[in-house]
Design a protein around this motif. Sequence first.
Motif, short mmCIF file in Angstrom:
data_model
loop_
_atom_site.label_atom_id
_atom_site.label_comp_id
_atom_site.label_asym_id
_atom_site.label_seq_id
_atom_site.Cartn_x
_atom_site.Cartn_y
_atom_site.Cartn_z
N VAL A 248 0.84 -1.20 0.00
CA VAL A 248 0.00 0.00 0.00
C VAL A 248 0.88 1.25 0.00
O VAL A 248 2.10 1.16 0.21
N ASN A 249 0.25 2.40 -0.21
CA ASN A 249 0.98 3.67 -0.26
C ASN A 249 1.82 3.88 0.98
O ASN A 249 1.33 3.70 2.10
N GLY A 250 3.03 4.27 0.76
CA GLY A 250 3.88 4.69 1.88
C GLY A 250 4.36 3.57 2.77
O GLY A 250 4.91 3.81 3.85
N PHE A 279 3.08 7.03 -11.17
CA PHE A 279 2.09 8.03 -10.76
C PHE A 279 2.73 9.15 -9.95
O PHE A 279 2.22 10.24 -9.88
N ARG A 280 3.83 8.83 -9.34
CA ARG A 280 4.39 9.79 -8.40
C ARG A 280 5.82 10.13 -8.79
O ARG A 280 6.73 9.32 -8.65
N ALA A 281 5.98 11.35 -9.30
CA ALA A 281 7.32 11.77 -9.74
C ALA A 281 8.32 11.68 -8.59
O ALA A 281 9.47 11.29 -8.78
N VAL A 420 14.19 -1.16 10.12
CA VAL A 420 14.16 -0.49 11.44
C VAL A 420 14.73 0.92 11.34
O VAL A 420 15.32 1.42 12.29
N GLY A 421 14.53 1.55 10.23
CA GLY A 421 15.00 2.92 10.08
C GLY A 421 15.10 3.29 8.61
O GLY A 421 14.82 2.48 7.73
N GLU A 422 15.50 4.52 8.38
CA GLU A 422 15.51 5.02 7.02
C GLU A 422 16.88 4.94 6.34
O GLU A 422 17.03 5.32 5.19
N1 LIG Z 1 11.34 4.83 10.35
C1 LIG Z 1 11.32 4.15 9.22
N2 LIG Z 1 10.91 4.77 8.10
C2 LIG Z 1 10.88 4.06 6.96
C3 LIG Z 1 11.27 2.71 6.90
N3 LIG Z 1 11.11 2.29 5.62
C4 LIG Z 1 10.65 3.36 4.93
N4 LIG Z 1 10.51 4.44 5.72
C5 LIG Z 1 10.00 5.77 5.39
O1 LIG Z 1 8.65 5.66 5.01
C6 LIG Z 1 8.32 6.65 4.06
C7 LIG Z 1 7.65 6.00 2.86
O2 LIG Z 1 8.59 5.15 2.27
P1 LIG Z 1 8.59 4.85 0.72
O3 LIG Z 1 9.71 3.93 0.47
O4 LIG Z 1 8.50 6.08 -0.07
O5 LIG Z 1 7.22 4.10 0.61
P2 LIG Z 1 6.49 3.61 -0.70
O6 LIG Z 1 5.78 2.37 -0.34
O7 LIG Z 1 7.43 3.52 -1.83
O8 LIG Z 1 5.47 4.80 -0.92
P3 LIG Z 1 4.51 5.08 -2.18
O9 LIG Z 1 5.40 5.28 -3.35
O10 LIG Z 1 3.75 6.27 -1.78
O11 LIG Z 1 3.63 3.91 -2.32
C8 LIG Z 1 9.62 7.33 3.71
O12 LIG Z 1 9.69 8.53 4.43
C9 LIG Z 1 10.70 6.37 4.20
O13 LIG Z 1 11.89 7.01 4.57
C10 LIG Z 1 11.70 2.07 8.13
O14 LIG Z 1 12.04 0.88 8.21
N5 LIG Z 1 11.70 2.84 9.25
#
Ligand SMILES: Nc1nc2c(ncn2[C@@H]2O[C@H](COP(=O)(O)OP(=O)(O)OP(=O)(O)O)[C@@H](O)[C@H]2O)c(=O)[nH]1
Length: 445
Positions: A248-250, A279-281, A420-422
């Motif tokens: 899902v998103n995000g 869809f998302r630049a 567990v983090g970014e």
């Molecule tokens: N704290 C934390 N943040 C994370 C982790 N994995 C991803 N993120 C954050 O979650 C947010 C969304 O991550 P994306 O990788 O863009 O998610 P996505 O699924 O590709 O999102 P969409 O393209 O909108 O579907 C970003 O700000 C990432 O930095 C994680 O393990 N821990």
Amino acid sequence: MSFFGKLKNRLFKSSSKIDEGLEAIVSDGGEEETLAAQTLPEEPAPDLPEETPQAPEAPTEIPQAPEPDVPAEPQPVPEPDLPQQTPPEPEIPVTPTPAPTPEPEVPGNSPVEVPQEAPQEIPAGVGDPRPAATPQEIPLETPQEVPTQGTGFFGRLLGRREDRTVVRRALDDDMLESLEELLIASDMGVDTSLRVTANMAEGRMGRKLSVPEIKQLLADEITRIMEPVARPMPIYPTKPQVVLVVGVNGSGKTTTIGKLASQFRAAGKSVVIAAGDTFRAAAVEQLQVWGDRAGVPVLTAPEGSDPASLAFDAMTKAQHDGADLLMIDTAGRLQNRADLMEELAKIVRVIRKKDPDAPHNTLLVLDATTGQNALSQVETFRKLADVSGLVMTKLDGTAKGGVLVALADKFGLPIHAIGVGEQIDDLAPFDPEEFAAALTGSNRS
Ligand SMILES: Nc1nc2c(ncn2[C@@H]2O[C@H](COP(=O)(O)OP(=O)(O)OP(=O)(O)O)[C@@H](O)[C@H]2O)c(=O)[nH]1
């Protein structure tokens, strides 16, 4: 800091929730007990009768207090229940399930080697100096144990330290119900929580338990559930191995692809990424940043264009380049958006024209902070995309880490890695024992 230490810190919200809950449950109706003084390690206490320290002969009952038949003989050993630190409760796994299994499939910390036949492991956590599984012990000096009195001259002579106290509560239906509620509140789901508590209670009703002991039982139970699903992503000799990433998103798809690509690259794999989230630049740009960092080419298409067509082109390029892996990002889609779900099916149909076995892995990326909603996401995506494994992101900073236990218990899908983090190294192989210890806040190492 070891990865376990890091994981423990990052799962702080989940573990502290369980921690606080257990403290409250045990102190409600629990009784303080004085523990026998400990023997200092360097003092062998040679004059102690052989059987005094450990012989858990009649273990069914916790030795509450010395029976009235306390030896009339003035023995040099004062407390008959002198066991090292805890009263003898053999069922409580003082050295629980270390399972020192060689576990060939646990992602090692070494780079991946391509085998001829057998699938390999995802290199998540490459370079992570995880300690080998070591037996755990019920923490002996817990926050609840407080010094009460000195041991005096003879105590010191015998190598004793101070007496301590611990709060223990007898396991009854009320306590069990409170434990169930606590686990449900920790997002383990109703069915799993009931099963876990039932297993913990088996053969222990009426037994007095302290918080560390309950944590240990809980951690063991969680480890047992999670062990079968702790599977690294298999790597096949097929070139390119197509890894479709959905969620899902995000949920963290793009980030996870970036982390994985970087780790595969470091392990000597050639990787191509297809930025299928047309869809998302911003998602494309984000992926390009990760690609640059990892030295991995990222194929993009104009915003709004057909992601299936991009996937087809990426497949062609990956085949032409002889790439080991093609990772396809997809747009985030809510499980109730039929149109987006249909689009995902189209991507699969198109890449199968190039390789009928593709995608070889379909990773569902789940955001741990969504808690129980992750269960319905798995259900939906599984029907649609034949999910082969899970990556759970954002386990840091959530109190909902328990959902992973519910997922494992309900679906049994492999959990390849956890985020567990970014940062780039914040994707690690899933280690059930470490996870259970971190989630419950039980001591380890
Ligand atoms: N704290 C934390 N943040 C994370 C982790 N994995 C991803 N993120 C954050 O979650 C947010 C969304 O991550 P994306 O990788 O863009 O998610 P996505 O699924 O590709 O999102 P969409 O393209 O909108 O579907 C970003 O700000 C990432 O930095 C994680 O393990 N821990």
